[in-house]
Design an enzyme around this catalytic site. Sequence first.
Site, PDB file in Angstrom:
ATOM      1  N   CYS A 188      -5.573  -2.991   2.972  1.00  0.00           N
ATOM      2  CA  CYS A 188      -5.297  -2.880   4.396  1.00  0.00           C
ATOM      3  C   CYS A 188      -6.538  -3.014   5.278  1.00  0.00           C
ATOM      4  O   CYS A 188      -7.046  -4.109   5.483  1.00  0.00           O
ATOM      5  CB  CYS A 188      -4.549  -1.568   4.651  1.00  0.00           C
ATOM      6  SG  CYS A 188      -3.557  -1.570   6.172  1.00  0.00           S
ATOM      7  N   GLU A 201       0.831  -1.203   0.000  1.00  0.00           N
ATOM      8  CA  GLU A 201       0.000   0.000   0.000  1.00  0.00           C
ATOM      9  C   GLU A 201       0.872   1.262   0.000  1.00  0.00           C
ATOM     10  O   GLU A 201       1.910   1.319   0.652  1.00  0.00           O
ATOM     11  CB  GLU A 201      -0.886  -0.014   1.248  1.00  0.00           C
ATOM     12  CG  GLU A 201      -1.800   1.188   1.407  1.00  0.00           C
ATOM     13  CD  GLU A 201      -2.581   1.168   2.717  1.00  0.00           C
ATOM     14  OE1 GLU A 201      -3.554   1.930   2.824  1.00  0.00           O
ATOM     15  OE2 GLU A 201      -2.215   0.400   3.640  1.00  0.00           O
ATOM     16  N   LYS A 212      -9.619   2.599  -1.955  1.00  0.00           N
ATOM     17  CA  LYS A 212      -9.894   2.055  -0.617  1.00  0.00           C
ATOM     18  C   LYS A 212     -11.254   2.514  -0.101  1.00  0.00           C
ATOM     19  O   LYS A 212     -11.516   3.720   0.026  1.00  0.00           O
ATOM     20  CB  LYS A 212      -8.781   2.495   0.332  1.00  0.00           C
ATOM     21  CG  LYS A 212      -8.774   1.813   1.692  1.00  0.00           C
ATOM     22  CD  LYS A 212      -7.528   2.250   2.438  1.00  0.00           C
ATOM     23  CE  LYS A 212      -7.335   1.485   3.734  1.00  0.00           C
ATOM     24  NZ  LYS A 212      -6.074   1.906   4.405  1.00  0.00           N
TER      25      LYS A 212
END
Length: 259
Positions: free
Chosen positions: A144, A41, A110
């Site tokens: 994540c 990331e 995200k």
Amino acid sequence: MKVSLLQLDIAFGDPVANYASAERAIRLAAERQPDCLLLPELWTTGYDLTRLGEMADPEGTAALAFIGGLAKEYGINIVAGSTAWQRGGGATNTMFAVNREGLPVLEYSKLHLFRLMDEHLYLQPGSSKGLFDLDGTPCAGVICYDIRFPEWIRAHMVAGAEVLFAAAEWPLPRLAHWRALLVSRAIENQCYVVACNRAGSDPANVFAGHSMIIDPWGEIVCEAGEGEEIVSGELDLAKVREARRQIPVFADRRPELYT
């Protein structure tokens, strides 16, 4: 499918240094002739969120050209972790992937922003799934904090994904969570989980490393340590179909009662 995970140490707020280290790692990993590479990331900037406004890549143009060129040169798929993209409404934390011809096949921003690291103050959340295809295999990509939302992962699996790619900057104090969550996502979805975390530290965090590949039965295929490392593993995609046939979780779901 052979996949290599590029567990990089990321220079805080230094895209020039990070592009250089990513190129070195990609060229080194490509010598092993994998089918796919995965990066962590925010590998171009790290978590220098307060300066993303000046460092974010307009629509990901530079990162797409860089990764696409290397993918085409070596004839490999690259799931390029995520980078900060500048858009009209602000910056997004966007995962992208390119195929062996260097053409984009995934763009996923995200969905779940991590308030404990102030992401909600500097990033715009995404609003679409991370579904894509690699060499005929249906895949999904998440970033994540997303792995803490099993319903979000399941939405991709119900749509047919067999491999889940996850890119992260996961801190060392929660390493046990990282490992437990990834194994759980693999078992409950009867899929491969391919997860690349970063190594090293920034001014506020020490990161866990431990990038790993997990098979549909929850067995760890390969796992890195805490430092910079390239780790590789083989995905036997027949295991996905075997697991889903032996324990028919998807057929036995009762989604009409889940709301």
